[in-house]
Scaffold this active site. Structure first.
Site, short mmCIF file in Angstrom:
data_model
loop_
_atom_site.label_atom_id
_atom_site.label_comp_id
_atom_site.label_asym_id
_atom_site.label_seq_id
_atom_site.Cartn_x
_atom_site.Cartn_y
_atom_site.Cartn_z
CG HIS A 131 -1.91 0.99 1.40
ND1 HIS A 131 -1.62 2.29 1.76
CD2 HIS A 131 -3.24 0.93 1.23
CE1 HIS A 131 -2.75 2.98 1.81
NE2 HIS A 131 -3.75 2.18 1.48
CG ASP A 208 0.54 -2.21 6.36
OD1 ASP A 208 -0.39 -2.28 7.18
OD2 ASP A 208 0.46 -1.56 5.30
CD GLN A 211 -6.85 -4.36 4.32
OE1 GLN A 211 -7.81 -5.01 4.75
NE2 GLN A 211 -7.01 -3.14 3.84
CE LYS A 234 -7.25 0.07 6.29
NZ LYS A 234 -7.96 0.42 5.07
CB CYS A 373 -3.57 3.29 -1.57
SG CYS A 373 -4.70 4.62 -1.25
N1 PMP Z 1 -1.78 -0.52 4.79
C1 PMP Z 1 -2.74 -1.24 4.20
C2 PMP Z 1 -2.42 -2.64 3.74
C3 PMP Z 1 -4.02 -0.70 4.04
O1 PMP Z 1 -4.98 -1.43 3.45
C4 PMP Z 1 -4.28 0.59 4.51
C5 PMP Z 1 -5.65 1.23 4.35
N2 PMP Z 1 -6.25 0.99 3.14
C6 PMP Z 1 -3.25 1.30 5.12
C7 PMP Z 1 -2.02 0.71 5.25
C8 PMP Z 1 -3.45 2.69 5.63
O2 PMP Z 1 -4.37 2.73 6.65
P1 PMP Z 1 -4.95 4.13 7.18
O3 PMP Z 1 -5.49 4.82 5.97
O4 PMP Z 1 -6.01 3.73 8.14
O5 PMP Z 1 -3.82 4.86 7.80
#
Ligand code: PMP
Length: 437
Positions: A131, A208, A211, A234, A373
């Protein structure tokens, strides 16, 4: 009336009444099928209620007062920290730092640990499926320091080409930043293997968990991860709160990132000394009520049970694969269901992902179009955008069947049209939602 039983051991209908939004009718009278959980989940009444109660009964700023509300508020906030600690099996609460979200947590590490430890000529290893939140802060660190970004490539099935890891790792590798689960492919990465190889090369590993933590058991001690980040929204908590976990010695060695109130021990007119962990990294007023909400979400998730959540989501994913694969012209990105989590990104021949998502929305089904993203990942698969369906434990097999039927209908719907967005230059509208993840 007997409700359909999803499986012998788990029935999402037990929980759905707790989520008022899931019984919403949209576009007049169409039941909502909310399949956008990788972007953000919904929250049960109990979580909302915990936050209402905190505001109505206990609210004051934390750590600063000795009046009753300040003490109550502080106790609730610190109890939430303990719930997070237990959730991920962190050795101590000092290692649980509340941030604004996963993105903020990664930026904290990149700024604080990165600036202190990464030098010109060093390497930061990422994967091709990250991401942007786990890419851009490392690009910025590389720009500041002169370090180089290298990446673990993907197979056509959306798995990491792990055989490259041994050659990519070297004495120059300072950090490996890897997602536990891809937010596009659903791929579940072999973290134990990655972490032990990285450690053997002397590198630090940031996982990270945005998910993964909401969907499966997490044990940072067993995993031996150096850093783990995730977001509250999430996993049924509110937005505005996330977590950074770090190993004690690493966190101790890192300078504070943001400066201000709460993160200090003493301040003089020309200098300061930082507070102890975790406050050293929590400058200013923290996300008090969001953290309390996250704590309530963790209680709820523990009652549902992570093993059950994982098994049920696997069932949904298998069914969705079977349904979508049966439709000619649908291409699913990523591995087979037994190697992935409940995230299915797909493209449709000659139909733009935005048209797919818009048509599905008309049929009551919320999926997300765009690059989610993860632009380098989409480039790897030669796609500008995909449509993504992502599940949580409250989704039903019936909703998955509706997704399959809607995608088939979408194909028919656009079959008669001469030009879809896929054959036109990208419009302003099609670019609009691409920043969301
Ligand atoms: N890492 C991953 C794998 C994500 O899916 C996301 C959110 N889509 C993020 C980081 C970032 O999370 P946040 O926007 O809540 O900071």
């Amino acid at each position: 009336m007997t409700l359909p039983v999803e499986s012998r051991d788990f029935d999402p209908h037990t929980y759905r009444p707790d989520f008022p939004i899931l019984s919403k009718l949209i576009h007049g009278d169409i039941p909502l099928a909310y399949l956008d959980n990788a972007a953000s989940t919904q929250r049960p009444r109990r979580v909302i209620q915990a936050m209402v109660e905190a505001y109505e009964e206990h609210y004051a700023n934390v750590h600063r007062g000795i009046h009753m509300l300040a003490e109550e508020s502080t106790a609730l906030f610190e109890l939430a920290r303990e719930k997070v600690r237990a959730l991920i099996n962190a050795p101590t609460v000092e290692q649980v730092i509340f941030t604004q979200g996963a993105t903020a947590a990664i930026n904290l590490v990149a700024r604080s640990w990165g600036d202190a430890h990464v030098r010109e000529g060093d390497e930061i290893l990422v994967t091709e499926m990250e991401h942007h939140a786990n890419l851009v802060p490392w690009h910025q660190l590389a720009d500041r320091t002169g370090a180089t970004i290298r990446f673990i490539p993907l197979t056509d099935d959306g798995l990491l080409r792990l055989e490259t890891l041994a050659t990519l790792l070297s004495q120059r590798t300072r950090l490996v930043a890897v997602t536990a689960i891809s937010n596009v492919l659903g791929t579940v990465n072999p973290l134990e293997e990655i972490i032990s190889l990285a450690h053997a090369a002397g590198a630090v590993v940031l996982v990270d968990g945005a998910q993964s933590v909401p969907h499966q058991p997490t044990d940072v001690a067993a995993l031996d991860a150096d850093f783990l980040v995730f977001s509250g929204h999430k996993m049924m908590g509110p937005s505005g709160v996330g977590v950074l976990y770090g190993k004690q010695d690493l966190l101790e060695s890192m300078p504070p990132f943001l400066g201000g109130g709460s993160m200090i021990r003493r301040v003089w007119i020309d200098s300061f000394t930082p507070a102890n962990l975790p406050y050293k990294f929590e400058a200013g007023t923290p996300p008090i009520v969001p953290a309390i909400g996250l704590g309530a979400a963790i209680d709820y998730l523990n009652e549902v049970g992570f093993e059950s959540i994982h098994r049920h989501e696997r069932r949904l994913t298998e069914r969705a694969h079977a349904k979508l694969e049966a439709i000619d012209g649908v291409r699913i990105l990523g591995p087979r269901p037994d190697q992935k989590a409940g995230i299915i990104s797909f493209s449709m021949k000659r139909i733009h992902a935005h048209d797919v998502a818009q048509r599905l929305d008309r049929l009551g089904i919320a999926v997300r179009p765009g690059h989610h993203c993860a632009m380098p990942l989409h480039k790897r698969f030669d796609l500008a955008a995909t449509a993504r369906a992502s599940f949580y434990f409250y989704n039903t097999l019936d909703e998955v069947d509706r997704l399959g039927d809607a995608v088939a209908e979408c194909k028919q719907f656009f079959a008669g049209r001469r030009r879809t967005r896929a054959e036109q230059a990208p419009s302003a509208e099609s670019v609009k939602s691409e920043s969301a993840s």
